[in-house]
Design a protein around this motif. Structure first.
Motif, PDB file in Angstrom:
ATOM      1  N   THR A  84     -42.551 -16.823 -35.920  1.00 32.69           N
ATOM      2  CA  THR A  84     -42.056 -15.522 -35.372  1.00 32.69           C
ATOM      3  C   THR A  84     -40.499 -15.613 -35.208  1.00 32.69           C
ATOM      4  OG1 THR A  84     -44.027 -15.089 -34.518  1.00 32.69           O
ATOM      5  CG2 THR A  84     -42.078 -13.961 -33.428  1.00 32.69           C
ATOM      6  N   VAL A  86     -36.785 -14.209 -33.819  1.00 32.04           N
ATOM      7  CA  VAL A  86     -36.028 -13.265 -33.283  1.00 32.04           C
ATOM      8  C   VAL A  86     -34.533 -13.362 -33.285  1.00 32.04           C
ATOM      9  CG1 VAL A  86     -35.601 -12.020 -30.745  1.00 32.04           C
ATOM     10  CG2 VAL A  86     -37.743 -12.905 -31.330  1.00 32.04           C
ATOM     11  N   ARG A  99     -33.527  -4.395 -39.419  1.00 33.46           N
ATOM     12  CA  ARG A  99     -34.765  -3.732 -39.016  1.00 33.46           C
ATOM     13  C   ARG A  99     -35.352  -2.768 -40.314  1.00 33.46           C
ATOM     14  NH1 ARG A  99     -31.148  -1.482 -33.573  1.00 33.46           N
ATOM     15  NH2 ARG A  99     -31.140  -3.235 -32.637  1.00 33.46           N
ATOM     16  N   ASP A 104     -37.143  -8.470 -36.284  1.00 31.10           N
ATOM     17  CA  ASP A 104     -36.839  -8.400 -34.798  1.00 31.10           C
ATOM     18  C   ASP A 104     -35.573  -8.735 -34.546  1.00 31.10           C
ATOM     19  OD1 ASP A 104     -37.105  -7.906 -32.188  1.00 31.10           O
ATOM     20  OD2 ASP A 104     -38.424  -9.607 -31.659  1.00 31.10           O
ATOM     21  N   HIS A 106     -31.631  -7.843 -32.542  1.00 28.00           N
ATOM     22  CA  HIS A 106     -31.013  -7.079 -31.365  1.00 28.00           C
ATOM     23  C   HIS A 106     -29.622  -6.938 -31.302  1.00 28.00           C
ATOM     24  CE1 HIS A 106     -35.064  -7.007 -29.456  1.00 28.00           C
ATOM     25  NE2 HIS A 106     -35.183  -8.046 -30.267  1.00 28.00           N
TER      26      HIS A 106
END
Length: 299
Positions: A84, A86, A99, A104, A106
């Motif tokens: 996973t 980020v 995206r 994921d 930000h």
């Protein structure tokens, strides 16, 4: 640190051209040829991802943070391996592109991320973003060590003991000239002019003085596990990038025409993107800059 406006200038302004030239998951950090320049750019980038995965332990069930994730190539590789990922970036165009591919990501200042932001991670990576974490103004104010030390302290809050950090960054090289000589008004083709041109291409950014400054400021939170120079590999990477950017297509031509008003009204834009030379390549060739792959382990 380079703020969001700086990163938008460098990466978002010509986002479409990056992606049309290098692919939707544009990998805009140095590839890993290990001296074998018969490899394609894609093969060398995969070799880099394999190396990162091996060094920091990217495998199913593990969780990794990418600080300054760009267009998400490492995050996509992490997902392919069953882990996973980020990511954070200050480029709105990069975040939107990531995206669209289900990553994921930000819009977040990488220096401010702590364990409270996204929780803990098993491993952390940052490829080509460290250059943006300190500004020339912060260096001139005597804060460069403080900036880096704060970043490493934050990173340490997100990793367990023995957790690993992979850091890939440009640094000032052994032939770097005194900073006071750097000027865009210096004679063209001089060391001073090329370094100044790079500053125009990456506003708000500054480099560490060799790997030594990085290693020193990473302590006491991290110990260095492995270090290698990727300077020659980066020169080849830049060569391949320039070939890709130079390939003409109708869509790229249209994108460039849409940037014509910016070219006419912004001297900074003309210097950064249409100077006709590869400042970073010349700086690597002259060893004004070096490039390091650093593997750290939390103590």
């Amino acid at each position: 640190m380079a703020d969001q406006a700086d990163l938008e200038f460098t990466y978002s302004l010509i986002d479409r051209i990056f992606r049309l030239s290098l692919g939707e998951l544009a990998d805009f950090s140095g590839a890993k040829y290990d001296g074998d320049f018969s490899l394609t750019l894609e093969q060398a980038q995969r070799r880099k991802h394999d190396y990162v995965a091996e060094q920091i332990g990217i495998e199913p069930g593990r969780r990794m943070l990418d600080l300054g994730c760009g267009w998400g190539p490492l995050l996509a590789d992490v997902r392919r391996r069953g882990a996973t990922g980020v990511g954070v970036t200050l480029s709105s165009a990069q975040a939107a592109a990531c995206r669209r591919h289900g990553l994921d990501v930000h819009i977040q200042d990488a220096r401010q991320v702590t364990s409270e932001t996204f929780g803990p991670f098993d491993a952390i990576a940052s490829l080509g973003a460290f250059e943006h974490f300190c500004s020339r103004e912060e260096h001139d104010a005597g804060r460069q060590d403080e900036v880096y030390a704060g970043l490493f302290a934050n990173i340490a809050t997100m990793l367990p003991p023995g957790g690993r950090l992979y850091l890939q960054t440009m640094v000032f090289g052994r032939n770097m000239i005194p900073l006071e000589e750097v000027s865009i008004d210096a004679p063209r083709d001089s060391d001073a002019w090329y370094v100044a041109l790079m500053q125009h291409q990456f506003p708000g950014s500054f480099l560490p003085f060799g790997e030594e400054q990085v290693v020193r400021t990473a302590a006491p939170h991290f110990r260095l596990v492995e270090s290698s120079s990727g300077r020659l590999d980066y020169i080849e990477t830049i060569k391949q990038w320039r070939q890709r950017f130079g390939e003409r297509t109708a869509r790229k031509t249209l994108m460039k025409l849409q940037l014509l008003p910016r070219w006419l009204t912004s001297s900074d834009f003309r210097l950064a993107f249409t100077s006709g030379v590869s400042a970073n390549s010349v700086c690597f060739e002259r060893e004004l800059l070096d490039h390091y792959r650093l593997v750290f382990e939390k103590v």
